[in-house]
Design an enzyme around this catalytic site. Structure first.
Site, PDB file in Angstrom:
ATOM      1  N   LYS A  76       8.905  30.174   3.828  1.00 22.36           N
ATOM      2  CA  LYS A  76       8.813  29.979   2.379  1.00 22.36           C
ATOM      3  C   LYS A  76       7.653  30.750   1.759  1.00 22.36           C
ATOM      4  O   LYS A  76       7.234  30.448   0.637  1.00 22.36           O
ATOM      5  CB  LYS A  76       8.692  28.483   2.056  1.00 22.36           C
ATOM      6  CG  LYS A  76       9.929  27.693   2.485  1.00 22.36           C
ATOM      7  CD  LYS A  76      10.039  26.355   1.779  1.00 22.36           C
ATOM      8  CE  LYS A  76      11.317  25.633   2.192  1.00 22.36           C
ATOM      9  NZ  LYS A  76      11.381  24.261   1.670  1.00 22.36           N
TER      10      LYS A  76
ATOM     11  N   HIS B 248      -0.526  -0.043  15.680  1.00 25.44           N
ATOM     12  CA  HIS B 248      -1.054   1.239  16.137  1.00 25.44           C
ATOM     13  C   HIS B 248      -0.764   1.416  17.614  1.00 25.44           C
ATOM     14  O   HIS B 248      -0.928   0.475  18.389  1.00 25.44           O
ATOM     15  CB  HIS B 248      -2.576   1.299  15.941  1.00 25.44           C
ATOM     16  CG  HIS B 248      -2.979   1.517  14.523  1.00 25.44           C
ATOM     17  ND1 HIS B 248      -4.250   1.225  14.065  1.00 25.44           N
ATOM     18  CD2 HIS B 248      -2.298   1.976  13.451  1.00 25.44           C
ATOM     19  CE1 HIS B 248      -4.318   1.525  12.784  1.00 25.44           C
ATOM     20  NE2 HIS B 248      -3.152   1.968  12.386  1.00 25.44           N
TER      21      HIS B 248
ATOM     22  N   GLU C 133     -10.907  -1.847  16.084  1.00 25.02           N
ATOM     23  CA  GLU C 133      -9.811  -2.775  16.340  1.00 25.02           C
ATOM     24  C   GLU C 133      -9.614  -2.881  17.847  1.00 25.02           C
ATOM     25  O   GLU C 133     -10.298  -2.185  18.615  1.00 25.02           O
ATOM     26  CB  GLU C 133      -8.533  -2.329  15.619  1.00 25.02           C
ATOM     27  CG  GLU C 133      -7.999  -0.970  16.036  1.00 25.02           C
ATOM     28  CD  GLU C 133      -6.850  -0.469  15.145  1.00 25.02           C
ATOM     29  OE1 GLU C 133      -6.860  -0.746  13.938  1.00 25.02           O
ATOM     30  OE2 GLU C 133      -5.964   0.205  15.666  1.00 25.02           O
TER      31      GLU C 133
ATOM     32  N   TYR D 167      -9.530   0.658   3.168  1.00 25.50           N
ATOM     33  CA  TYR D 167      -9.521   0.544   1.705  1.00 25.50           C
ATOM     34  C   TYR D 167     -10.019  -0.852   1.319  1.00 25.50           C
ATOM     35  O   TYR D 167     -10.777  -1.033   0.371  1.00 25.50           O
ATOM     36  CB  TYR D 167      -8.120   0.721   1.111  1.00 25.50           C
ATOM     37  CG  TYR D 167      -7.303   1.841   1.694  1.00 25.50           C
ATOM     38  CD1 TYR D 167      -7.906   2.949   2.291  1.00 25.50           C
ATOM     39  CD2 TYR D 167      -5.911   1.805   1.646  1.00 25.50           C
ATOM     40  CE1 TYR D 167      -7.148   3.971   2.833  1.00 25.50           C
ATOM     41  CE2 TYR D 167      -5.147   2.821   2.175  1.00 25.50           C
ATOM     42  CZ  TYR D 167      -5.763   3.895   2.789  1.00 25.50           C
ATOM     43  OH  TYR D 167      -5.000   4.881   3.326  1.00 25.50           O
TER      44      TYR D 167
ATOM     45  N   THR E 168       5.449  21.523   1.300  1.00 26.04           N
ATOM     46  CA  THR E 168       6.710  21.512   0.552  1.00 26.04           C
ATOM     47  C   THR E 168       7.561  20.278   0.838  1.00 26.04           C
ATOM     48  O   THR E 168       8.570  20.062   0.177  1.00 26.04           O
ATOM     49  CB  THR E 168       7.544  22.781   0.857  1.00 26.04           C
ATOM     50  OG1 THR E 168       7.749  22.849   2.274  1.00 26.04           O
ATOM     51  CG2 THR E 168       6.820  24.046   0.398  1.00 26.04           C
ATOM     52  N   GLY E 169       7.154  19.457   1.818  1.00 22.82           N
ATOM     53  CA  GLY E 169       7.879  18.208   2.062  1.00 22.82           C
ATOM     54  C   GLY E 169       7.580  17.193   0.960  1.00 22.82           C
ATOM     55  O   GLY E 169       6.626  17.350   0.204  1.00 22.82           O
TER      56      GLY E 169
ATOM     57  N   ILE F 110      -2.641  13.688   9.356  1.00 19.65           N
ATOM     58  CA  ILE F 110      -2.171  12.407   8.815  1.00 19.65           C
ATOM     59  C   ILE F 110      -1.003  11.861   9.634  1.00 19.65           C
ATOM     60  O   ILE F 110      -0.834  10.658   9.777  1.00 19.65           O
ATOM     61  CB  ILE F 110      -1.700  12.607   7.350  1.00 19.65           C
ATOM     62  CG1 ILE F 110      -2.757  13.333   6.510  1.00 19.65           C
ATOM     63  CG2 ILE F 110      -1.300  11.280   6.724  1.00 19.65           C
ATOM     64  CD1 ILE F 110      -4.071  12.634   6.394  1.00 19.65           C
ATOM     65  N   THR F 111      -0.209  12.753  10.186  1.00 14.81           N
ATOM     66  CA  THR F 111       1.037  12.405  10.878  1.00 14.81           C
ATOM     67  C   THR F 111       0.883  11.239  11.853  1.00 14.81           C
ATOM     68  O   THR F 111      -0.039  11.236  12.667  1.00 14.81           O
ATOM     69  CB  THR F 111       1.549  13.645  11.651  1.00 14.81           C
ATOM     70  OG1 THR F 111       1.598  14.737  10.752  1.00 14.81           O
ATOM     71  CG2 THR F 111       2.910  13.382  12.266  1.00 14.81           C
ATOM     72  N   GLU F 112       1.814  10.310  11.791  1.00 20.67           N
ATOM     73  CA  GLU F 112       1.860   9.178  12.715  1.00 20.67           C
ATOM     74  C   GLU F 112       2.971   9.412  13.729  1.00 20.67           C
ATOM     75  O   GLU F 112       4.011   9.959  13.384  1.00 20.67           O
ATOM     76  CB  GLU F 112       2.153   7.886  11.931  1.00 20.67           C
ATOM     77  CG  GLU F 112       2.218   6.657  12.809  1.00 20.67           C
ATOM     78  CD  GLU F 112       2.482   5.377  12.012  1.00 20.67           C
ATOM     79  OE1 GLU F 112       2.499   5.434  10.774  1.00 20.67           O
ATOM     80  OE2 GLU F 112       2.675   4.320  12.661  1.00 20.67           O
TER      81      GLU F 112
END
Lengths: 379, 293, 379, 293
Positions: free
Chosen positions: B43, B247, B209, B159, B17-18, B96-98
């Protein structure tokens, strides 16, 4: 985030790691006052985030008020390999019978805290590690089980710690581990860890690196962040929430995503250029962030040309284009820009740039082509 | 075939929902991923364009049959969200969160390694199996089905390399971003093992890397266990020691973790390493038998 | 070790679990003084380790100094099902909008802490558990990973906690778990856990059982041990470090090892006797411990005969015999003893007894035979 | 054969230099157990009647080849000693110590269950495999080699029952005291599985007591998995509810955990339960085909 020695010692003290009495001072008067309070002999220690302070004359013993004043005057303002001394730490002098080394490192390879203990402290531990690796006892701690008494015993016996101080050294290691976990450190290092003439065990130095991502849980630690030591461009970038590292070339670089930016630096270097910076505009960069980024890059007077290398994922190329147009309106750059846009909304982005027709902006289709072009322009 | 996500993936998105959660969750659904649930405490009963929201991941698993989770909540809540998904029995978690604190990930990693849940990330772009499912933020439009597996510590760099390979007419079995943090749930070795076992994958590209020793350990693993060709890339030859290059995990400490050392380790074990993304694509295409038109 | 309500609340407060303001008092004057300080209305609560205080008249609301005095006078000294009230707890009255139930139990079957939450608090939770098990949300916590936020959410949503208090109830559960682990509790229970009219979440009661084996790490908790509530024989045994449980028969029993003593009670009961006590003299019992044990057993006037049933492992039969001989010398018992000795040093033990030729002591070869004999003697 | 300890056992005793440790360690050696090491921090280089002392269990494993540990240290140090032995790679740990805090054992149990180390105890008399090895405090002289396996939550009660069986001419494969604490490293099910797999064991005696539900769970396990005859005993029929009878484990709450309920659960699954130690011995002997002379 690295702490100064005295900040590390204060952090240690909160977790019961024994440290000598002391106090920080940022002026000669203050230093003298602190020395009087502590008594003599005391030690005046430069507070900079770099090793080898002693050799550089940044650590002096004072036996009197006069000597304390003299040393504080000499050390405050001193330059130690590029680091200006803004603060000194005045500390009661210790009676040193033995110098050990202890540290806890966040070992990303083993995915566990790595504890190290050696009786060959007080010197360059990396040199010890190379010439006599067996002189450093090491072991990993299970992060969920935590530090156990047997870890302390194993380290002490393996390192050959004097029998009479096995218990206090073990207790200090347990407290150090508490500090490492509770403060979310990436490194805590004590060199030297001393045994005094009275057989007390004391942390005579403190090197602490905290996890910047965890500072939201440690507001007191977050306040210790001292931007004074930073490069002016890096400070400016930090204030604007940008990931920027200053380098010493003349090609300004902006990209999105740390890997792509690193790769862009490499490609520019291979094309014969010298990157002026690393700047990751981050995921989902908005137009305002791009304006900020351009300002940071151009605040480095050495920059002769700028490369934008964007491959859109979360970041949308049209937002980047909009940011660049806005930056030109606000900053009016005088150096040439090379822009390469691929990914999410790349067509909209290129269309916006074509429409804006910014002066001195070249759009290139490939990363290699863009790198070659910017190197030419900076030449 | 493909690895980690495919047509059997039934995705629950924590943080759906974000703003970003909604954007990418719907994006993943548009691609064809079965997005069966979102989780936002309090929710339950609401929906995001037809995707039902639950209070807990457990409810999403029990009531919507979720088997894969994408974690899209802010860093201070992310470790808890990963643990919740694992506790609920989700088999694949893509975080996914950083910016998740390193000590949080230490505990999460240690706990998850004792079970059967596989974690990809955090601080990663996710996993794309072209033509089958996309879980994360990888822009799918550049990639098509094919036989090149890509595994990478970086998002946009992936990518870039995938795009260059695609330009030469090749597609991908899966593209896996493992993330750029000091502690990630799965490393090169874990994902390369999956590619080695995957029928569709004929060649593996790994993008490393600076920082840590994951690439060096992978070199040994590849030499001993991998029969498919592996092409490497390492970013950060220009990085100075002691500086974190974006990173949290990308830092050269002393003489350790340099790009040169990593490239050397890989080449010593027979892995060809490209010096630019373009060169990586060229080597891969050469091995695969030339440009397809 | 069970705590009184107010001790439990003070323990909760140390870990941030919200509890009402209050103070303990052991006299009417003190109670009135505390009530004045807290203001009215306040509640006067009997402090005894037994449920159903409310129904027994042990909890009263006072709206004035006069009422506080009246209630304190009535409650102090009151007997609640065999427990005399020595202390009251005066607490500010709470405005109760909802009554929940929360607890953490050391679940030996699952080998993990078991958390329970229900919106049907304030009543007999065992009755709720029987008639409507689904009304109690339950989950286990991994002891090494510890309590996570998602545990709180799962419990709150499963229990159907009001949406506006999911966060504070979750926060309270997290604090309660901290208390459970930090204080090494076997049980922490809050019934009722209330939501006030202002939507605050507060622990209105506290039931805490601590691990007696862990008290060495918790000296403050160890001091809370209150022997006043114990049976006089049990108190005497505790002071002497013996494991003694008083029963209501007339055959005194001493054995070594809990299992053997339990079995001895059963065999005596099967032989038609009624055991007067359980007394485990423990592993490695020394002669002095045996003297103490005999004193404790005989301090119960109902005891008409005593059975010693020893199977020596760590315990040596000769030590037991020596203890019995010494006990006869010191205590001069008037009731008959039956002794059965097997195991480590059994021959030496039997020889010592034969030599001492104690009055009224029969040695039997088997456990069943000894049980039958002692039942005859007690008849 | 036998279970847990035998002629291959190489024992390290933590706390060997203590009074009880010395007494029982030497006793075990006299019985024939290979006692290869003791551990007392700071006393490395010393010995106890020829048994070398080391500073750590790791040293005892590396230098003396210990594969089994007996923990004989005071309760406040015992959890650490068990964890040390497991960390050092010892495969079987027998913890005699009584009074270890329950939360310590919760952590130890959870940790050990994720590895391969087997823990017997704490608060147990140990394991005796007659004619082969004795690790613990079981008075060995009453027992001889044979085909009855005994597993028990109680120490002296076990000796009593083993003794009664021995009086009737039968011996034991192994006698295993699993301990009476709320959390023990191995329960009835673990040990009965070992006896089921052991060639020498023909009949299994389990001695339970009030408290917990280990006996009830064992009843189900036996019905589903055990082909050998099992004879049960439960102590504590006379125990009043709510009273602690010595062991922290022996707490009766309501109807659950009573001796009657446990005996009933076992009998419902076909396990014959004796009401006295003597009756247990009689049933066992009946099943085995009568008294041996």
């Amino acid at each position: 985030m690295d702490l100064l020695e005295y900040q590390g010692k204060q952090l240690f003290a909160r977790h019961g790691v024994p440290v000598p009495d002391g106090a920080p001072a940022s002026s000669v008067e203050e230093a003298v006052q602190r020395a009087r309070e502590l008594g003599f002999p005391c030690v005046v220690k430069a507070q900079v985030q770099i090793g080898g302070r002693g050799k550089a004359g940044g650590i002096k013993v004072a036996n009197s008020v006069e000597e304390a004043e003299e040393h504080a005057r000499a050390i405050l303002g001193m330059d130690i390999r590029g680091h200006t001394v803004h603060e000194v730490w005045i500390e009661r002098a210790s009676d040193i019978a033995a110098e050990y080394y202890a540290s806890i490192v966040f070992d990303r390879s083993a995915k566990a805290p790595l504890l190290m203990l050696s009786t060959r402290g007080g010197m360059d531990i990396e040199a010890v590690a190379e010439e006599d690796p067996a002189a450093i006892a090491r072991l990993h701690v299970d992060p969920l089980l935590g530090f156990q008494d047997f870890h302390a015993r194993r380290l002490c016996f393996a390192a050959g710690v004097d029998a009479d101080v096995v218990r206090p050294v073990g207790a200090l290691l347990a407290r150090l581990y508490d500090a490492f976990v509770a403060e979310e450190a990436m490194l805590v290092e004590v060199n030297p860890l001393i045994v005094t003439g009275e057989r007390d065990v004391v942390a005579l130095d403190a090197k602490v690196t905290l996890d910047g991502n965890a500072l939201f849980r440690h507001p007191d630690n977050a306040k210790l962040r001292d931007p004074a030591g930073d490069d002016p461009q890096e400070r400016m970038a930090k204030e604007r929430g940008l990931t920027y590292v200053k380098l010493d070339g003349d090609v300004g670089i902006l990209g999105n995503g740390a890997g792509l930016v690193m790769s862009t630096l490499d490609v520019v270097a291979q094309a014969g250029g010298r990157p002026a910076n690393f700047l990751d505009a981050g995921g989902g960069s908005k137009a305002e962030a791009i304006v900020d980024a351009v300002e940071v890059i151009l605040s480095d007077a050495k920059v002769k040309a700028v490369l934008f290398n964007i491959f859109g994922g979360i970041t949308r190329c049209d937002e980047v284009a909009r940011g660049l147009i806005e930056a030109f309106a606000q900053v009016k750059p005088t150096v040439p820009f090379v822009v390469r846009l691929n990914g999410t909304n790349e067509e909209e982005g290129r269309a916006l740039l074509a429409e804006a027709d910014l002066p001195n902006v070249t759009v290139e289709a490939t990363m290699d082509g863009a790198a070659e072009r910017v190197v030419e322009l900076a030449a | 075939m493909s690895v980690l996500v495919d047509r059997d993936t039934r995705l629950v998105v924590t943080g759906l929902t974000g703003r970003e959660g909604t954007f990418h969750g719907l994006n993943n659904r548009r691609y064809g991923t079965e997005v069966v649930a979102g989780v936002t405490p309090g929710k339950a009963g609401q929906d995001v364009e037809g995707i039902p929201i639950f209070d807990t991941v457990h409810d999403a698993v029990e009531q919507a049959g979720a088997n894969t989770a994408m974690v899209f909540v802010p860093p201070r809540f992310a470790a808890d969200s990963i643990l919740e998904a694992a506790d609920a029995g989700v088999q694949t978690i893509v975080a996914i969160t950083e910016g998740i604190p390193a000590h949080d990930m230490l505990r999460v990693y240690t706990h998850l390694r004792r079970g059967t849940t596989r974690l990809i990330g955090p601080n990663c772009p996710g996993v794309l199996s072209p033509g089958k499912a996309n879980v994360g933020i990888i822009p799918a439009s550049f990639f098509s089905e094919g036989n090149v597996g890509i595994v990478s510590r970086s998002g946009t760099l992936t990518y870039q390399i995938g795009y260059e390979i695609a330009q030469r007419g090749f597609g991908n079995s899966s593209i896996v971003g493992i993330g750029g943090d000091p502690i990630v749930g799965s490393d090169f070795i874990d994902v390369i093992s999956l590619f080695q076992a995957d029928d569709e994958t004929e060649l593996i590209v790994m993008c490393g890397e600076i920082g840590g020793d994951a690439e060096e350990r992978t070199a040994d693993f590849v030499a001993d266990n991998v029969t498919k060709p592996v092409v490497g890339y390492i970013a950060g030859f220009t990085a100075p020691p002691g500086k974190t290059m974006g990173h949290a995990g990308a830092i050269v400490s002393g003489s350790k973790g340099t790009a040169a050392a990593k490239a050397q380790a890989l080449e010593a074990k027979g892995v060809r390493v490209g010096r630019t993304p373009t060169e990586v694509a060229a080597i891969a295409v050469e091995i695969l038998g030339g440009v397809r038109t």
